[in-house]
Scaffold this motif. Structure first.
Motif, PDB file in Angstrom:
ATOM      1  N   TYR A 173       0.847  -1.248   0.008  1.00 39.86           N
ATOM      2  CA  TYR A 173       0.035  -0.084  -0.195  1.00 39.86           C
ATOM      3  C   TYR A 173       0.777   1.122  -0.019  1.00 39.86           C
ATOM      4  O   TYR A 173       0.354   2.325  -0.405  1.00 39.86           O
ATOM      5  N   CYS A 174       2.138   1.126   0.400  1.00 40.45           N
ATOM      6  CA  CYS A 174       2.885   2.187   0.630  1.00 40.45           C
ATOM      7  C   CYS A 174       4.231   2.058   0.641  1.00 40.45           C
ATOM      8  O   CYS A 174       4.824   0.709   0.744  1.00 40.45           O
ATOM      9  N   THR A 175       5.103   2.962   0.785  1.00 39.71           N
ATOM     10  CA  THR A 175       6.435   3.014   1.180  1.00 39.71           C
ATOM     11  C   THR A 175       6.840   3.556   2.380  1.00 39.71           C
ATOM     12  O   THR A 175       6.249   4.820   2.667  1.00 39.71           O
ATOM     13  N   VAL A 176       7.136   2.920   3.383  1.00 37.94           N
ATOM     14  CA  VAL A 176       7.285   3.444   4.858  1.00 37.94           C
ATOM     15  C   VAL A 176       8.589   4.199   4.875  1.00 37.94           C
ATOM     16  O   VAL A 176       9.652   3.615   4.410  1.00 37.94           O
ATOM     17  N   ALA A 177       8.607   5.257   5.438  1.00 35.06           N
ATOM     18  CA  ALA A 177      10.076   6.147   5.250  1.00 35.06           C
ATOM     19  C   ALA A 177      10.063   6.859   6.610  1.00 35.06           C
ATOM     20  O   ALA A 177       9.226   6.914   7.344  1.00 35.06           O
ATOM     21  N   THR A 178      11.414   7.301   6.940  1.00 36.75           N
ATOM     22  CA  THR A 178      11.513   8.441   7.908  1.00 36.75           C
ATOM     23  C   THR A 178      11.391   9.785   7.399  1.00 36.75           C
ATOM     24  O   THR A 178      11.516   9.995   6.437  1.00 36.75           O
ATOM     25  N   SER A 179      11.362  10.570   8.457  1.00 42.80           N
ATOM     26  CA  SER A 179      11.180  12.023   8.284  1.00 42.80           C
ATOM     27  C   SER A 179      12.361  12.246   7.660  1.00 42.80           C
ATOM     28  O   SER A 179      12.321  13.344   6.795  1.00 42.80           O
ATOM     29  N   ALA A 180      13.554  11.680   7.975  1.00 47.48           N
ATOM     30  CA  ALA A 180      14.850  12.136   7.539  1.00 47.48           C
ATOM     31  C   ALA A 180      15.099  11.998   5.961  1.00 47.48           C
ATOM     32  O   ALA A 180      15.567  12.738   5.131  1.00 47.48           O
ATOM     33  N   GLU A 181      14.359  10.685   5.555  1.00 46.89           N
ATOM     34  CA  GLU A 181      14.473  10.486   4.064  1.00 46.89           C
ATOM     35  C   GLU A 181      13.638  11.469   3.278  1.00 46.89           C
ATOM     36  O   GLU A 181      13.868  11.828   2.276  1.00 46.89           O
ATOM     37  N   ILE A 182      12.411  11.672   3.848  1.00 44.01           N
ATOM     38  CA  ILE A 182      11.492  12.604   3.404  1.00 44.01           C
ATOM     39  C   ILE A 182      12.226  13.999   3.004  1.00 44.01           C
ATOM     40  O   ILE A 182      12.011  14.628   2.271  1.00 44.01           O
ATOM     41  N   LEU A 183      12.824  14.577   4.388  1.00 41.98           N
ATOM     42  CA  LEU A 183      13.466  15.970   4.340  1.00 41.98           C
ATOM     43  C   LEU A 183      14.685  15.800   3.268  1.00 41.98           C
ATOM     44  O   LEU A 183      14.771  16.854   2.556  1.00 41.98           O
ATOM     45  N   GLY A 184      15.320  14.754   3.316  1.00 44.78           N
ATOM     46  CA  GLY A 184      16.506  14.652   2.403  1.00 44.78           C
ATOM     47  C   GLY A 184      16.205  14.823   0.826  1.00 44.78           C
ATOM     48  O   GLY A 184      16.870  14.811   0.078  1.00 44.78           O
ATOM     49  N   ALA A 185      14.749  14.394   0.543  1.00 46.65           N
ATOM     50  CA  ALA A 185      14.247  14.392  -0.994  1.00 46.65           C
ATOM     51  C   ALA A 185      13.508  15.625  -1.298  1.00 46.65           C
ATOM     52  O   ALA A 185      13.375  16.058  -2.436  1.00 46.65           O
ATOM     53  N   LEU A 186      13.370  16.628  -0.193  1.00 43.87           N
ATOM     54  CA  LEU A 186      12.755  17.976  -0.617  1.00 43.87           C
ATOM     55  C   LEU A 186      13.653  18.832  -1.424  1.00 43.87           C
ATOM     56  O   LEU A 186      14.909  19.073  -1.104  1.00 43.87           O
TER      57      LEU A 186
END
Length: 186
Positions: A173-186
């Protein structure tokens, strides 16, 4: 490596004062609000779309019932004037709401989601979004839940409940990620 297009939408689930009521019990991720607030600030700075989901409970005893203090958003998650709020009455933010239409109108095929309760509204919304064909990134450390007794009578810690929800969602249903991974992709 997580990639996030400029058209991605951030969806915050049920981040209302109601969740702080002691009746919910023992929770995990005590820093989830701080993590979520940091992610929200960075997301807003990136110019990407933000959508808030507000639970409007119809249950008489619910801490999320409209007209009481618990219904208000937590201070760190109060929507800006240009950020839509989607009221919901069920677990999934896609049931009986215009959220799917808003995502289509905004051309949002990638959704980054966090909020509460991991094994309730977050899980229902992520499953629904995945079934609708969205690419979903679930921010594990910006979600939390509470201890719960399982079907066999065994008391499970909030961390166990959270981890099982993430395991149920990741991959299909999704990819579970950390906030660090999301912030790193912004």
């Amino acid at each position: 490596m997580v990639s996030i297009p400029a058209s991605a939408a951030l969806i915050l689930i049920d981040l209302q004062r109601a969740i702080d009521h002691p009746s919910w019990g023992i929770r995990n991720n005590p820093n989830a609000e701080r993590v979520g607030a940091n992610l929200l600030a960075a997301w807003r700075s990136s110019g990407r779309a933000v959508y808030h989901v507000r639970h409007d409970s119809v249950e008489p005893g619910s801490t999320y019932r409209p007209g009481q203090p618990g219904h208000d958003f937590k201070p760190e998650f109060v929507p800006h004037a240009d950020e839509p709020v989607t009221p919901k009455h069920t677990g999934s933010a896609f049931v009986g709401t215009d959220l799917d239409e808003r995502m289509a109108t905004g051309c949002h095929q990638v959704l980054v989601i966090f909020g509460v309760i991991t094994n309730n509204s977050v899980e229902a919304t992520v499953r629904h979004a995945g079934c609708l064909g969205y690419r979903v990134l679930l921010v594990a450390d910006a979600c939390f839940t509470f201890a719960k007794t399982d079907w066999t009578g065994v008391r499970r810690s909030a961390e166990e409940v959270h981890a099982m929800s993430l395991a149920n969602l990741h991959g299909e249903y999704c990819t579970v990620a950390t906030s660090a991974e999301i912030l790193g992709a912004l």
